[in-house]
Design a protein around this motif. Sequence first.
Motif, PDB file in Angstrom:
ATOM      1  N   PHE A 244      30.748  37.674  46.418  1.00 49.93           N
ATOM      2  CA  PHE A 244      30.462  36.295  46.787  1.00 49.93           C
ATOM      3  C   PHE A 244      29.645  35.597  45.708  1.00 49.93           C
ATOM      4  N   GLN A 245      29.754  34.270  45.697  1.00 51.47           N
ATOM      5  CA  GLN A 245      29.004  33.501  44.702  1.00 51.47           C
ATOM      6  C   GLN A 245      27.500  33.724  44.850  1.00 51.47           C
ATOM      7  N   HIS A 246      27.045  33.723  46.110  1.00 50.09           N
ATOM      8  CA  HIS A 246      25.606  33.905  46.324  1.00 50.09           C
ATOM      9  C   HIS A 246      25.279  35.331  46.745  1.00 50.09           C
TER      10      HIS A 246
ATOM     11  N   MET B 177      39.725  36.782  55.211  1.00 48.69           N
ATOM     12  CA  MET B 177      38.618  36.122  55.896  1.00 48.69           C
ATOM     13  C   MET B 177      39.059  34.788  56.484  1.00 48.69           C
TER      14      MET B 177
ATOM     15  N   VAL C 191      40.016  45.741  50.237  1.00 50.13           N
ATOM     16  CA  VAL C 191      39.833  44.749  49.201  1.00 50.13           C
ATOM     17  C   VAL C 191      38.335  44.602  48.954  1.00 50.13           C
TER      18      VAL C 191
ATOM     19  N   ARG D  58      40.167  33.514  49.942  1.00 51.40           N
ATOM     20  CA  ARG D  58      39.744  33.987  51.259  1.00 51.40           C
ATOM     21  C   ARG D  58      40.929  34.408  52.112  1.00 51.40           C
TER      22      ARG D  58
ATOM     23  N   ALA E 297      25.359  37.619  48.739  1.00 49.13           N
ATOM     24  CA  ALA E 297      25.453  38.119  50.116  1.00 49.13           C
ATOM     25  C   ALA E 297      25.020  39.570  50.227  1.00 49.13           C
TER      26      ALA E 297
ATOM     27  N   ALA F 286      41.813  37.786  50.986  1.00 49.49           N
ATOM     28  CA  ALA F 286      40.831  38.752  51.491  1.00 49.49           C
ATOM     29  C   ALA F 286      40.978  38.995  52.991  1.00 49.49           C
TER      30      ALA F 286
ATOM     31  N   HIS G  18      43.414  42.813  59.467  1.00 51.63           N
ATOM     32  CA  HIS G  18      42.010  42.417  59.462  1.00 51.63           C
ATOM     33  C   HIS G  18      41.380  42.704  58.102  1.00 51.63           C
ATOM     34  N   ALA G  19      40.407  41.857  57.753  1.00 52.62           N
ATOM     35  CA  ALA G  19      39.755  41.985  56.446  1.00 52.62           C
ATOM     36  C   ALA G  19      39.285  43.410  56.169  1.00 52.62           C
ATOM     37  N   ARG G  20      38.740  44.083  57.237  1.00 53.95           N
ATOM     38  CA  ARG G  20      38.159  45.400  56.971  1.00 53.95           C
ATOM     39  C   ARG G  20      39.219  46.470  56.723  1.00 53.95           C
TER      40      ARG G  20
ATOM     41  N   PHE H 129      35.186  42.360  47.706  1.00 55.51           N
ATOM     42  CA  PHE H 129      34.942  40.920  47.598  1.00 55.51           C
ATOM     43  C   PHE H 129      33.537  40.684  47.066  1.00 55.51           C
TER      44      PHE H 129
ATOM     45  N   ALA I 185      30.888  46.298  46.198  1.00 54.72           N
ATOM     46  CA  ALA I 185      32.301  46.046  46.479  1.00 54.72           C
ATOM     47  C   ALA I 185      33.173  47.190  45.967  1.00 54.72           C
TER      48      ALA I 185
END
Lengths: 280, 352
Positions: B80-82, B51, B76, B46, B84, B49, B70-72, B78, B150
């Motif tokens: 997610f496990q679930h 975040m 990159v 994270r 998103a 990334a 900033h992340a945006r 990304f 992504a």
Amino acid sequence: MHMNNKSHRVLPGFGLSLGYTLVYLSLLVLIPLSALLLKAGSLSFSEFWKIATAPQALSSYRVTFGSSFAAALINAFFGLIVAWVLVRYPFPGKRFVDALVDLPFALPTAVAGITLATIYAGNGWIGRHLEPFGIQIAYTPNGIVVALAFISLPFVVRTLQPVIEDIEAEVEEAAAMLGATRWQTFARVIFPAIFPALLTGFTLAFSRAIGEFGSVIFIAGNMPMVSEITPLLIISKLEQQDVVGATALAVVMLVISFIMLLTINMLQWWAANRHKGART
Amino acid sequence: MSIEIKNVVKRFGSFVALDDISLDIPTGELVALLGPSGCGKTTLLRIIAGMESADAGEVSFSGQEATHLHARDRNVGFVFQHYALFRHMTVFENVAFGLRVKAKKQRPAEAEIRKRVMDLLGLVQLDWLADRYPSQLSGGQRQRIALARALAVEPKVLLLDEPFGALDTKVRKELRRWLRRLHDEMHISSVFVTHDQEEALEVADRVVVMNHGRIEQIGSPDEVYSNPASPFVYQFLGNVNVFHNRLHGEWADVGSGAEADGKALSFVRPHDIDIEHAPVAGGLEAQVQDVHAIGPVVRVELLHGSELVEVELTRERADVLTLSNGQRVWLKPRQVKVFAAESPLEEAGSGI
């Protein structure tokens, strides 16, 4: 999905509970409303139409539905902010603020009306500062909107809170990782997710506001043709022993409310289901 | 794009999530961050990334400082496990999202967006699902869509947080192989977090084993498995028998760095032990407790004194030996690794 004609449920008692539901709804809702319609039925249609479309009645519909709509709209906006803050940010006194939101549920509406009228009157705490700008709240239609906004606030906040809690932080992070700005994330990801709930909250607030009486009569000034709501007109007809006339107005309110709620409910159903796509 | 992480520290209250982490990830490599839960691997991902922000240290991409970017703006991808995924958007709109939120000047035309999205959906072999909503897809399909989403913004770095953690074994295996292929085709640097050592060993070019906010070992899958740098790595990667300082003869000789007074721990993998019927020089005497045939291997549990020893034999070898419960046998190690027993051993994750 394939199901046997007779499905077996873990909890029995479907017949009993449905029967109870119907009896309960009949006693509380259906029978009183039918009695209302029956009573109004004693009028001929032309008599009914005359009462229902009297100038004073027409302007009272405008005031009632107009200010209810305005109040619900105001709450949809500010209620969203309140719900957002309460869910998303930890701050000291959060529990206290959260409890404050429910106060309009519990407070006798007359008390709310008197308090609001005092504060927003031309010499009241807040009214005093608005007066120089030519803004009058108490004893004008504006006052009605303020009172209705007060009593219907919890509906929007309480409907939105669980839905906002339900939005995973990951979804916002995903939007940010894809290059979305904060505003884009809100407008394209968060708002569409909470919109059905916002519509529900709006509907509840709106219908609550239409039926409101207690708080409004204290702050409205109740000038016929200007700031008189339909429920008050009904009461004054009753006080003049004009039961049939009062019933006629009540039926009009009933019909308009029902049509509006039905429309909004269908809108809401559409908003909630358009993302599910066709069942396959 | 290469990633350089220098002396990164991250604390949550008094808990140290990352303790002075430095790591270089060269361009084009597929790196696994492996470790038990709470070891800081996800926090590190994270931070890469954007975040999460590091309390100290630096992150740079291809030599360019990016610690406070900033992340945006990091370009990159990304996963997610679930997943998103955006529930209220179709699969197509989900994948197109990254293109649609671009500033007007950089935003491709609608036809171009359409083409790019359909190409990506073709790449993940789900172009036939473009008009569906995420709720209508299976877990494996959702994760492939998340990956396509992504990749839509053409990131130079792809980060995956336990990407297959929520999927069942069969789908997981399929997606692993598929991720490997995708990574090779896209020419990007990828980092994925996992607690599944099999996954890390199978997919990654390099494995970074982490524990308690520190890096225990960095190496190729073969290196970390065959030549673990610490007792933790030994225990975390696969099953292992640990012998506490009462070893002698061949068992102690095989290892390197054993201390003379025997204050050492010896690690032997179950498949590095052979069983003999007759006494052998330096062999450990043991009694067979149980024999299970598990697919291609036969797992034998034996008692040496009061210590349980696990041995894995091939089926052929087991057939030759024909072991039965209660039988006396002699154990001969093929490879032993000895570590000085300075610190008490920690509970490591379970093996295969």
